[in-house]
Design an enzyme around this catalytic site. Structure first.
Site, PDB file in Angstrom:
ATOM      1  CB  CYS A   1      -0.430   2.623   3.832  1.00  0.00           C
ATOM      2  SG  CYS A   1      -1.958   1.943   3.547  1.00  0.00           S
ATOM      3  CG  ASP A   2       3.063   0.931   4.283  1.00  0.00           C
ATOM      4  OD1 ASP A   2       2.826   1.974   5.501  1.00  0.00           O
ATOM      5  OD2 ASP A   2       2.901   0.124   4.231  1.00  0.00           O
TER       6      ASP A   2
ATOM      7  CB  CYS B   1      -1.182   0.015   1.150  1.00  0.00           C
ATOM      8  SG  CYS B   1      -2.400   1.649   1.574  1.00  0.00           S
TER       9      CYS B   1
END
Ligand code: NAP
Length: 311
Positions: free
Chosen positions: A138-139, A135
């Site tokens: 997200c990261d 992701c």
């Protein structure tokens, strides 16, 4: 909420489930949406959505989902924020259970979507969250000024690579063939990005690193088998998805890849009164807008089915 038999229970809350909720809500069927512990589906981990009709400037994935949910609530949809742990589709009314409650429905609309695939390497579970991710949204921000690898040659890989260049020093796309699967426009955009490099005809043989993070990957050529090392601190997978159908095994007909089988041109599953829409039944298009369209089909199918089965 648990005792009454609902007209429609919708399992899943991505664009398919929420569109089904809007339509069944407007049909006055008071749908119950069991939206999952992490609602909203894959668009919650997407940044800009540029191709959903009606948003000429684009819209952030989570914002689009918040708007769809608000629209469904406006027409009377009720929401339960929990995962479904068990279903009984053998008897009508059907039963759908969460950890703490059981709900009964005359019809069930399944819209549980799909989940990102990971490479089957022994180091993946150990390094997940320590430099390995599926992701970018997200990261990505953890990799400011660092070198990153994205695995995959489809639109998701192109999108993630482009997004990651906001943070990264370089992004290398590792793809097992010498030709991208991605659409022309997305492939071109990536080719023009000076921060993006390609390692085509390559697979990842090993991910190097330890508790403190990823330090590189060992690439293997799919042409001559030669290996080489590439230094990087992040590895992002964009290698497709698996439909979320474990709950329905043995109860609904699934195809060889686990997608729910629907009757062509409809959302009817093999169980009368159970309908499926969105990525859980679509190995081909997998777009937010096609998911929404099939959610509309499931709602209309369920509505007509209910009309034909009124006691
Ligand atoms: P995809 O199109 O199925 O591409 C998956 C990629 O991963 C392929 O290049 C595949 O290689 C590779 N792959 C699969 N398993 C692998 C493995 N074990 N090892 C190495 N490589 C592996 O999936 P996607 O990119 O997630 O896209 C899914 C759908 O969503 C598509 O219809 C796409 O158009 C759509 N999408 C659209 C947008 C957009 O329009 N903005 C953005 C994202 C996704 P091969 O090519 O060799 O099979």
């Amino acid at each position: 909420m648990g005792d009454q038999v609902r007209n429609v229970i919708i399992v899943g809350s991505g664009p398919a489930g929420l569109t089904a909720a809007i339509y069944t809500g407007r049909a006055n069927l008071q749908p119950l949406v069991i939206e999952g512990a992490q609602p909203g589906g894959q668009l919650m981990i997407t940044t800009e959505v540029e191709n959903f009709p009606g948003w000429p400037e684009g819209i952030q994935g989570p914002e689009l989902m918040a708007k769809l949910r608000e629209q469904a609530a406006r027409f009377g949809a009720e929401f339960v924020t929990a995962d479904v742990v068990e279903v009984d589709l053998r008897h009508r009314p059907f039963t759908v259970k969460t950890d703490s409650a059981a709900f009964r429905g005359q019809t069930v609309i399944v819209s549980t979507g799909a989940t990102a695939n990971l490479l089957d390497l022994p180091e993946v579970p150990k390094l997940m969250g320590r430099g390995v991710s599926a992701c970018a949204t997200c990261d990505g921000a953890f990799f400011r000024n660092q070198d990153i690898v994205v695995v995959g040659g489809g639109d998701s890989a192109m999108e993630e690579a482009g997004f990651l260049t906001r943070f990264a020093r370089t992004v290398t796309i590792v793809h097992r063939r010498d030709e991208l699967r991605a659409s022309k426009i997305m492939g071109e955009r990536v080719r023009q990005n000076p921060k993006i490099e390609f390692a085509l005809s390559s697979t990842i043989e090993r991910i190097l690193g330890d508790q403190s993070g990823v330090t590189g990957v060992v690439l293997k050529s799919t042409k001559d088998g030669r290996t080489s090392e590439l230094r990087c601190s992040g590895v992002f997978f964009a290698i497709g998805h698996t439909p979320n159908t474990a709950l329905f095994k043995g109860q609904l007909g699934l195809d060889a890849k686990g997608y729910i089988k629907t009757r062509p041109g409809s959302s009817y599953t093999e169980v009368d009164g159970v309908f499926a829409c969105g990525d859980v039944q679509d190995p081909t298009y997998r777009q937010a807008v096609t998911a929404a369209g099939s959610g509309c089909m499931a709602a209309i199918d369920a509505e007509r089915w209910l009309e034909g089965h009124r006691g």
